[in-house]
Design a protein around this motif. Structure first.
Motif, PDB file in Angstrom:
ATOM      1  N   ARG A  57     -26.177  30.658 -42.979  1.00 55.49           N
ATOM      2  CA  ARG A  57     -27.341  31.122 -42.236  1.00 55.49           C
ATOM      3  C   ARG A  57     -28.586  30.983 -43.103  1.00 55.49           C
ATOM      4  O   ARG A  57     -28.500  30.759 -44.317  1.00 55.49           O
ATOM      5  CB  ARG A  57     -27.163  32.584 -41.812  1.00 55.49           C
ATOM      6  CG  ARG A  57     -27.081  33.535 -42.999  1.00 55.49           C
ATOM      7  CD  ARG A  57     -26.928  34.991 -42.578  1.00 55.49           C
ATOM      8  NE  ARG A  57     -26.901  35.866 -43.746  1.00 55.49           N
ATOM      9  CZ  ARG A  57     -25.924  36.711 -44.033  1.00 55.49           C
ATOM     10  NH1 ARG A  57     -24.866  36.788 -43.248  1.00 55.49           N
ATOM     11  NH2 ARG A  57     -26.010  37.480 -45.105  1.00 55.49           N
ATOM     12  N   GLU A  76     -32.267  36.069 -33.155  1.00 57.79           N
ATOM     13  CA  GLU A  76     -31.809  36.347 -34.507  1.00 57.79           C
ATOM     14  C   GLU A  76     -32.968  36.453 -35.491  1.00 57.79           C
ATOM     15  O   GLU A  76     -33.941  35.712 -35.396  1.00 57.79           O
ATOM     16  CB  GLU A  76     -30.856  35.262 -35.002  1.00 57.79           C
ATOM     17  CG  GLU A  76     -29.725  34.909 -34.058  1.00 57.79           C
ATOM     18  CD  GLU A  76     -30.048  33.698 -33.213  1.00 57.79           C
ATOM     19  OE1 GLU A  76     -31.187  33.631 -32.669  1.00 57.79           O
ATOM     20  OE2 GLU A  76     -29.177  32.823 -33.073  1.00 57.79           O
ATOM     21  N   ALA A  79     -30.906  33.112 -38.706  1.00 58.19           N
ATOM     22  CA  ALA A  79     -30.105  32.306 -37.791  1.00 58.19           C
ATOM     23  C   ALA A  79     -29.020  31.536 -38.531  1.00 58.19           C
ATOM     24  O   ALA A  79     -29.174  31.150 -39.691  1.00 58.19           O
ATOM     25  CB  ALA A  79     -30.997  31.332 -37.028  1.00 58.19           C
ATOM     26  N   ARG A  83     -27.365  27.127 -35.164  1.00 57.71           N
ATOM     27  CA  ARG A  83     -28.583  27.402 -34.399  1.00 57.71           C
ATOM     28  C   ARG A  83     -29.786  26.675 -35.005  1.00 57.71           C
ATOM     29  O   ARG A  83     -30.668  26.207 -34.271  1.00 57.71           O
ATOM     30  CB  ARG A  83     -28.838  28.904 -34.359  1.00 57.71           C
ATOM     31  CG  ARG A  83     -27.830  29.671 -33.542  1.00 57.71           C
ATOM     32  CD  ARG A  83     -28.144  29.611 -32.056  1.00 57.71           C
ATOM     33  NE  ARG A  83     -29.258  30.485 -31.739  1.00 57.71           N
ATOM     34  CZ  ARG A  83     -30.294  30.160 -30.989  1.00 57.71           C
ATOM     35  NH1 ARG A  83     -30.381  28.935 -30.485  1.00 57.71           N
ATOM     36  NH2 ARG A  83     -31.260  31.028 -30.729  1.00 57.71           N
TER      37      ARG A  83
END
Length: 500
Positions: A57, A76, A79, A83
């Motif tokens: 992430r 989020e 993320a 994503r």
């Protein structure tokens, strides 16, 4: 349309966040410039395509990791890699970039010819090596070695019975369900992979030499969601981004000016999250906040995993690996079926491409940064590097805008070469290029150019300063010289003739 004698007006090396951002800026601000993007991997995304470890992430909020021209609208705060790749693919599609990307194409070397006004770029793909030329090179190939992570050797490593993996090269088939896992490291990668592996592993032990400052933040972007409920989308996203940037800037500068206060706040917050599971030796770094990059965890996931017993932290020095785990210098043993070396990166400039100027090698640490973007004495080259204390895309947006303004200025002056020149007799006092005392920085050596104490020869890590400075500082500042290829004099306004 190509405005120079080269194959392309610009070649962008790398289809990650910085490369995609530069291409989108060109489509908006320099639509008459031809360009191509070369990417050695088979997908766009750069770092976010390379790293595939569990839980990968962002380590900064998505408002500062997304582009200013295409703000983040997801829920989020931090993320996941999938994503981020999806976001980049959407940007590429929206701005018509997809057809400009040549995948599976590695840049081996690039030599700038002042006679031609072109970068002669050697690339390697499935058909072998061949050359292409570009007037301008945007070196968005990253700032670390994609091939070789930092992976220190430990005594007895060959005796360990299980797999030893590095997050930079995560095996697709690694089965850790029900296994004992030891993760070496305490940086952003470690604190991400540990609680995510703990969901399926029998137990995960984070083995750290020194603790890291860790702060829990909400997993969902409450600020952005609230603003989108009460304001038009465009206004809400811009305001959310501005708020995040200023909050982050205030947090960083408070940590630097009032470190003891910030240290106490973080410690109190950690104690509150962990309760009876708090151990001072595991959560008291021997340095001040932001001497190294701070780590953030969404919804206290690491602390929650410690409390439920699926994660343990062991602080100390490793003596050796043994067949079934790790032995510490104080005699403690960490049982393990799998060992993960979350030991960091190795810095390098621009994908290890061999750069040269008229056949002479360009040695990175013999040059100074210019306006966070170019290198002193090197024509038609921008090399973006991230901020150490906030989202990297904040810098990339500034540099993409600067590059477009530079290209437009070159066209207005009928120049095809722009080179920042340190005036003769100028004495520059060197300053550390990076503001953190991290291992990957200490190991960098001569990997990156130098930074001076003052603009424009300084690599800054202050976005709000840079935003104002780069907007107000003129492109034609007397230090950036504009020339014609093949000219027989140094400065553009002194040229007598240009090569035919």
């Amino acid at each position: 349309m190509t405005l120079t004698a080269c194959d392309h007006d610009m070649l962008i090396v790398g289809a990650g966040i910085s490369g995609i951002g530069m291409a989108a800026h060109l489509s908006m601000k320099c639509p008459d410039r031809s360009y191509a993007i070369v990417e050695r991997r088979d997908n766009l995304g750069g770092t976010w395509d390379l790293f595939r470890y569990p839980g990968i992430r962002s380590d900064s909020d998505m408002h500062s990791l997304s582009y200013e021209f295409e703000p983040w609208t997801g829920r989020e705060t931090l993320a996941g890699g999938d994503r981020i790749r999806e976001y980049l693919a959407n940007v590429a599609g929206k701005y018509g970039l997809a057809d400009k990307i040549r995948y599976g194409t590695k840049v081996v070397s690039a030599d700038f010819s002042t006679r031609q006004g072109c970068w002669n770029v050697t690339v390697e793909d499935d058909e072998g090596r061949h050359e292409l030329t570009a007037n301008f090179l945007y070196l968005a190939a990253g700032y670390y070695d994609y091939d070789n992570p930092y992976s220190p050797a430990f005594a007895g490593e060959d005796e360990f019975a299980g797999p030893v993996v590095h997050p930079q090269h995560w095996p697709d088939d690694l089965d850790y369900k029900g296994k004992q896992v030891a993760v070496i490291g305490s940086g952003a990668t470690a604190i991400t992979v540990v609680p995510n592996m703990a969901r399926d592993a029998a137990k995960v032990t984070m083995v750290q030499r020194t603790p890291t400052y860790i702060r829990s933040i909400p997993g969902e972007d409450r600020i952005g969601q609230f603003l989108r409920k009460i304001l038009p989308l465009r206004t809400a996203t811009r305001l959310a981004r501005a708020m995040r940037v200023r909050l982050g800037d205030k947090m960083y500068k408070t940590a630097r000016t009032k470190p003891d206060m910030v240290r106490e706040r973080i410690d109190n917050d950690t104690r509150k999250h962990l309760g009876a599971h708090y151990r001072a030796e595991n959560h008291t770094p021997p340095y001040q906040p932001w001497d190294q990059r701070m780590c953030f965890v969404p919804d206290a996931d690491l602390f929650e995993a410690i409390k439920d017993g699926s994660v343990e932290i062991v602080t100390g020095h490793i003596d050796r690996f043994v067949a079934d785990g790790i032995v510490m210098t104080d005699g403690r043993k960490v049982p393990a079926d799998i060992i993960v070396k979350a030991t960091g990166l190795q810095l390098t400039m621009g994908g290890k491409i061999a750069l040269s100027l008229d056949g002479q090698a360009i040695v990175a640490n013999e040059h100074f940064y210019y306006k966070n973007a170019m290198l002193s004495g090197v024509p038609n080259l921008v090399h973006p590097v991230p901020y150490t204390n906030t989202g990297s895309t904040l810098r990339y947006d500034l540099l993409s805008d600067f590059t477009c303004r530079l290209l437009n200025a070159m066209r207005a002056k009928d120049a095809d070469i722009a080179v920042p020149v340190i005036p003769e007799g100028t004495v520059l006092v060197e300053h550390d290029s990076f503001t953190v005392d991290a291992g990957y920085v200490k190991r960098s050596g001569a990997a990156l150019p130098k930074s001076a104490e003052a603009d424009p020869w300084r690599l800054n890590h202050d976005y709000l300063h840079d935003r104002q400075y780069m907007a107000e500082s003129p492109i034609d500042d007397g230090l950036l010289q504009f020339r014609r290829s093949g000219a027989n004099s140094r400065a553009f306004d002194e040229q007598l003739e240009a090569a035919e």
